[in-house]
Design an enzyme around this catalytic site. Structure first.
Site, mmCIF file in Angstrom:
data_model
loop_
_atom_site.group_PDB
_atom_site.id
_atom_site.type_symbol
_atom_site.label_atom_id
_atom_site.label_comp_id
_atom_site.label_asym_id
_atom_site.label_seq_id
_atom_site.Cartn_x
_atom_site.Cartn_y
_atom_site.Cartn_z
ATOM 1 N N HIS A 82 12.213 -18.333 73.497
ATOM 2 C CA HIS A 82 12.000 -16.572 72.532
ATOM 3 C C HIS A 82 10.534 -17.549 73.078
ATOM 4 O O HIS A 82 10.076 -17.873 71.550
ATOM 5 C CB HIS A 82 12.578 -16.438 71.466
ATOM 6 C CG HIS A 82 13.382 -17.629 70.832
ATOM 7 N ND1 HIS A 82 11.792 -18.784 70.350
ATOM 8 C CD2 HIS A 82 14.053 -17.855 70.570
ATOM 9 C CE1 HIS A 82 12.631 -19.392 69.695
ATOM 10 N NE2 HIS A 82 14.255 -19.057 69.539
ATOM 11 N N GLY A 110 8.881 -17.799 69.063
ATOM 12 C CA GLY A 110 8.865 -18.646 68.131
ATOM 13 C C GLY A 110 10.266 -18.518 67.213
ATOM 14 O O GLY A 110 11.222 -17.436 67.103
ATOM 15 N N GLY A 131 23.275 -23.846 49.555
ATOM 16 C CA GLY A 131 21.771 -24.570 49.451
ATOM 17 C C GLY A 131 21.386 -22.897 49.275
ATOM 18 O O GLY A 131 21.506 -22.341 49.808
ATOM 19 N N ALA A 154 22.953 -23.547 54.364
ATOM 20 C CA ALA A 154 21.154 -23.533 53.940
ATOM 21 C C ALA A 154 20.464 -24.879 53.520
ATOM 22 O O ALA A 154 20.340 -24.589 52.501
ATOM 23 C CB ALA A 154 20.528 -21.820 54.016
ATOM 24 N N MET A 162 7.688 -26.489 55.880
ATOM 25 C CA MET A 162 7.967 -25.996 57.812
ATOM 26 C C MET A 162 7.750 -24.438 57.298
ATOM 27 O O MET A 162 9.343 -23.091 56.634
ATOM 28 C CB MET A 162 9.489 -26.124 57.648
ATOM 29 C CG MET A 162 9.503 -27.911 58.075
ATOM 30 S SD MET A 162 11.330 -28.595 58.279
ATOM 31 C CE MET A 162 10.843 -29.810 59.031
ATOM 32 N N HIS A 185 -7.033 -1.455 37.394
ATOM 33 C CA HIS A 185 -5.840 -0.300 37.206
ATOM 34 C C HIS A 185 -5.481 0.714 37.375
ATOM 35 O O HIS A 185 -6.041 1.276 37.983
ATOM 36 C CB HIS A 185 -6.575 -0.360 34.923
ATOM 37 C CG HIS A 185 -5.754 0.364 34.843
ATOM 38 N ND1 HIS A 185 -4.302 -0.582 33.781
ATOM 39 C CD2 HIS A 185 -5.255 1.348 34.095
ATOM 40 C CE1 HIS A 185 -3.357 0.463 33.438
ATOM 41 N NE2 HIS A 185 -4.353 1.540 33.550
HETATM 42 C C1 LIG Z 1 15.978 -17.937 58.413
HETATM 43 C C2 LIG Z 1 14.294 -18.441 58.035
HETATM 44 C C3 LIG Z 1 12.938 -17.495 57.404
HETATM 45 C C4 LIG Z 1 11.883 -17.970 57.536
HETATM 46 N N1 LIG Z 1 11.076 -17.693 56.791
HETATM 47 C C5 LIG Z 1 9.772 -17.403 56.618
HETATM 48 C C6 LIG Z 1 9.208 -16.908 55.875
HETATM 49 O O1 LIG Z 1 9.303 -15.561 55.503
HETATM 50 N N2 LIG Z 1 7.918 -17.229 55.831
HETATM 51 C C7 LIG Z 1 7.383 -18.131 56.446
HETATM 52 O O2 LIG Z 1 6.379 -18.941 56.201
HETATM 53 N N3 LIG Z 1 8.076 -19.286 57.050
HETATM 54 C C8 LIG Z 1 9.369 -18.495 57.172
HETATM 55 N N4 LIG Z 1 10.359 -19.589 58.140
HETATM 56 C C9 LIG Z 1 9.954 -20.645 58.583
HETATM 57 C C10 LIG Z 1 9.477 -19.884 59.678
HETATM 58 O O3 LIG Z 1 10.049 -20.035 60.634
HETATM 59 C C11 LIG Z 1 8.926 -21.645 60.998
HETATM 60 O O4 LIG Z 1 8.322 -22.567 59.792
HETATM 61 C C12 LIG Z 1 8.000 -21.461 62.095
HETATM 62 O O5 LIG Z 1 8.666 -20.444 62.642
HETATM 63 C C13 LIG Z 1 7.378 -22.489 62.107
HETATM 64 O O6 LIG Z 1 6.727 -22.312 63.234
HETATM 65 P P1 LIG Z 1 6.626 -23.461 65.215
HETATM 66 O O7 LIG Z 1 5.596 -22.832 65.657
HETATM 67 O O8 LIG Z 1 6.028 -24.683 64.589
HETATM 68 O O9 LIG Z 1 8.304 -23.364 65.505
HETATM 69 P P2 LIG Z 1 8.979 -22.200 66.410
HETATM 70 O O10 LIG Z 1 8.648 -21.239 65.214
HETATM 71 O O11 LIG Z 1 10.352 -22.871 66.010
HETATM 72 O O12 LIG Z 1 8.680 -22.239 67.414
HETATM 73 C C14 LIG Z 1 9.397 -23.336 68.292
HETATM 74 C C15 LIG Z 1 8.950 -23.032 69.664
HETATM 75 O O13 LIG Z 1 9.236 -23.838 70.449
HETATM 76 C C16 LIG Z 1 10.447 -23.765 71.824
HETATM 77 N N5 LIG Z 1 10.567 -24.685 72.063
HETATM 78 C C17 LIG Z 1 11.518 -26.140 71.857
HETATM 79 N N6 LIG Z 1 11.006 -26.848 72.637
HETATM 80 C C18 LIG Z 1 10.681 -26.785 73.359
HETATM 81 C C19 LIG Z 1 10.967 -27.106 75.049
HETATM 82 N N7 LIG Z 1 11.536 -28.086 75.245
HETATM 83 N N8 LIG Z 1 9.786 -26.476 75.987
HETATM 84 C C20 LIG Z 1 9.988 -25.459 75.802
HETATM 85 N N9 LIG Z 1 9.995 -24.797 74.360
HETATM 86 C C21 LIG Z 1 10.743 -25.037 73.673
HETATM 87 C C22 LIG Z 1 11.198 -22.917 71.005
HETATM 88 O O14 LIG Z 1 11.885 -22.987 71.745
HETATM 89 C C23 LIG Z 1 10.475 -22.107 70.002
HETATM 90 O O15 LIG Z 1 10.768 -21.160 70.048
HETATM 91 C C24 LIG Z 1 11.546 -18.825 58.342
HETATM 92 C C25 LIG Z 1 12.776 -19.873 59.147
HETATM 93 C C26 LIG Z 1 14.423 -19.241 58.756
HETATM 94 C C27 LIG Z 1 14.860 -19.706 59.556
#
Ligand SMILES: Cc1cc2nc3c(=O)[nH]c(=O)nc-3n(C[C@H](O)[C@H](O)[C@H](O)COP(=O)(O)OP(=O)(O)OC[C@H]3O[C@@H](n4cnc5c(N)ncnc54)[C@H](O)[C@@H]3O)c2cc1C
Length: 481
Positions: free
Chosen positions: A37, A40, A195, A284, A332, A460
């Site tokens: 996706h 992410g 959690g 969670a 995270m 205010h």
């Molecule tokens: C329910 C929920 C609610 C959240 N709410 C918040 C919030 O309100 N505020 C906040 O700051 N954070 C929130 N988070 C956390 C936030 O989503 C993550 O911290 C953030 O998405 C991390 O970004 P990232 O780029 O590290 O990884 P990700 O967003 O996880 O993206 C990683 C991407 O790498 C791709 N990938 C993995 N391995 C491979 C591979 N080998 N080859 C190609 N592609 C690959 C995956 O498909 C994915 O698309 C929430 C998380 C969840 C689950």
């Protein structure tokens, strides 16, 4: 060579796609690999679709309480779950389409498939084993596919996935992760949330507002364990007033499943076990980095507790390989991933004065009802670090705007170093505090003192006035309480 880049990024979440944009802005030839996706977890299954669900819950809550605002709704307000979920999924689609657009606009090549590092400077992209997320906006027309690609710099931004407790593994049917909790086909009558971190409590809040009988089990002695205890306890009382059942200092040790419900064995601190039956359970208990099958072992890239070890600029122990975002460790959060992305790429590009990541100034927000937001040290941590502190507090019940909005349950707490006047931490609970916290984040970044905060004019009427009053309170000068 067509398949040769300055920078290749693995993963297109907030870490990966921001790294790609900044890299392209700095004139580096850039590609991004994604297997499932675009945008992410954050946009497809995390930050954004949860906020869409919570918005529906919020409006449902206001409609149910319309008479508090002098309004009459004839008949009862009913929730259309399918439409609520479909709105949330539609927003996720819009977000992944947006990242596709940004890649095209910034001339970043999108490579669709699963990437693995084969040697420094080289990745192999194979056909993805993941089912692409639905709905997904069309991929950029020129997206590339399987093959070998090389780059001077490779940034790992593969994110994280739900953590599971042994013996209580999610099955997607009775025990949900955030994936299933995000798109329920039917509203359960009762839900057990294991959690009470940000993810658990946001789902607990959504389902409770929608009328579900919600029980939260938390192993620590407060909800949202990373938050200041006073603020977390304030929030817990509000959740309990809304009818949520919260069991602290307790752990789920076993789950028995029947055809359409679970029975959780909840062991309390005193060793007593309570059995709780619910239609569904949300697990969670945190997330873990996606470090498997990406070639870390072959290259000897160091990991620690399931995350890649990096320095303040995203560098791993192997030259030319970097990591950012969830896969590079806590907190995270999407904004931490984005900031790490910018730092990492600017350092790669050789920009002067790139500051390393300062984890002490990363805000945290939880979008439950009431919202919780914080930055810096909690009162307990400030004391544990040896600071002699001054603490200021201001309640929403004494704020005109909060009263006018019908949102008078909240408070702001600020913590200062007595010696220097440095703002060490700010902790908020109540309506819209996730929008307010940034004022304190800027103050901390600019190393603002109490004097400067007290001389700042706040508009205010706004709820933000509670922030200034909390600072005044720390110095015995509070005006409206
Ligand atoms: C329910 C929920 C609610 C959240 N709410 C918040 C919030 O309100 N505020 C906040 O700051 N954070 C929130 N988070 C956390 C936030 O989503 C993550 O911290 C953030 O998405 C991390 O970004 P990232 O780029 O590290 O990884 P990700 O967003 O996880 O993206 C990683 C991407 O790498 C791709 N990938 C993995 N391995 C491979 C591979 N080998 N080859 C190609 N592609 C690959 C995956 O498909 C994915 O698309 C929430 C998380 C969840 C689950």
């Amino acid at each position: 060579m067509a398949n040769n880049y300055d920078v290749i990024i693995i993963g297109s979440g907030p870490g990966g796609y921001i790294a790609a944009i900044r890299s392209a802005q700095l004139g580096l030839k850039t590609a991004i690999v994604e297997r499932e996706h675009l945008a992410g977890i954050c946009s497809n299954w995390g930050c954004i679709p949860t906020k869409a669900l919570l918005r529906s819950a919020e409006i449902f809550h206001y409609a149910e309480h319309a008479k508090n605002y002098g309004l009459k709704i004839e008949g009862s307000v009913t929730a259309d779950l399918k439409a609520i979920v479909s709105r949330s999924r539609g927003i996720a689609e819009r977000m992944n389409g947006g990242v596709g657009f940004l890649m095209k606009k910034n001339k970043v090549d999108v490579i669709w498939g699963e990437a693995k590092l084969t040697k420094p400077g080289e990745i192999v992209v194979s056909k993805t084993t993941k089912k692409p997320v639905e709905p997904q906006a069309p991929l950029p027309k020129n997206a590339l596919g399987e093959g070998t690609y090389t780059a001077k710099h490779i940034i790992i931004a593969t994110g994280a996935r739900p953590r599971a407790l042994p013996g209580i593994e999610p099955d997607g049917k009775l025990i949900w992760t955030y994936f299933e909790a995000m798109k329920p086909e039917e509203m359960p009558k009762s839900l057990l949330v294991m959690g009470s971190g940000a993810i658990g409590i946001e789902f607990a809040s959504f389902y409770r507002t929608m009328g579900v009988d919600v029980t939260v089990v938390e192993v620590m002695s407060q909800v949202m364990p990373v938050e200041d205890t006073e603020i977390a306890n304030f929030a817990r009382k509000q959740f309990e007033k809304q009818g949520m059942k919260i069991i602290l200092d307790a752990k789920v040790t076993k789950v028995e499943k029947s055809a359409n419900s679970i029975t959780a064995h909840v062991e309390k601190k005193d060793g007593k076990v309570e059995q709780i039956t619910a239609d569904r359970m949300v697990s969670a208990v945190g997330v873990q980095g996606n470090i498997e099958n990406i070639g870390l072992e072959a290259l000897g890239i160091k990991t620690d507790r399931g995350c890649i070890v990096i320095d303040g600029y995203g560098k791993t122990n192997v030259p030319g390989v970097y990591a950012i975002g969830d896969v590079a460790g806590p907190p995270m959060l999407a904004h931490k991933a984005e900031h790490e992305a910018v730092i990492c790429v600017e350092k790669i590009a050789g920009l002067p004065n790139v500051h390393p990541m300062d984890k002490a100034k990363i805000p945290g927000c939880t979008y439950c009802n009431p919202q919780v937001a914080s930055v810096g040290l909690t009162e307990a941590k400030a004391k544990a670090e040896g600071y002699d502190i001054r603490v200021g507090r201001f309640p929403f019940v004494a704020n005109g705007k909060a009263i006018a909005l019908g949102e008078d349950q909240g408070m702001v707490k600020t913590i200062f170093d007595k010696k220097t006047g440095q703002l060490l931490g700010a902790h908020l609970v109540g309506a819209e505090v996730t929008e307010l916290i940034q004022g304190f984040v800027i103050a901390m970044n600019l190393e603002t003192t109490e004097e400067e905060l007290m001389h700042t004019i706040f508009p205010h009427p706004t709820i933000s006035e509670t922030m200034k009053e909390s600072v005044l309170d720390a110095y015995g000068r509070v005006l409206n309480a």
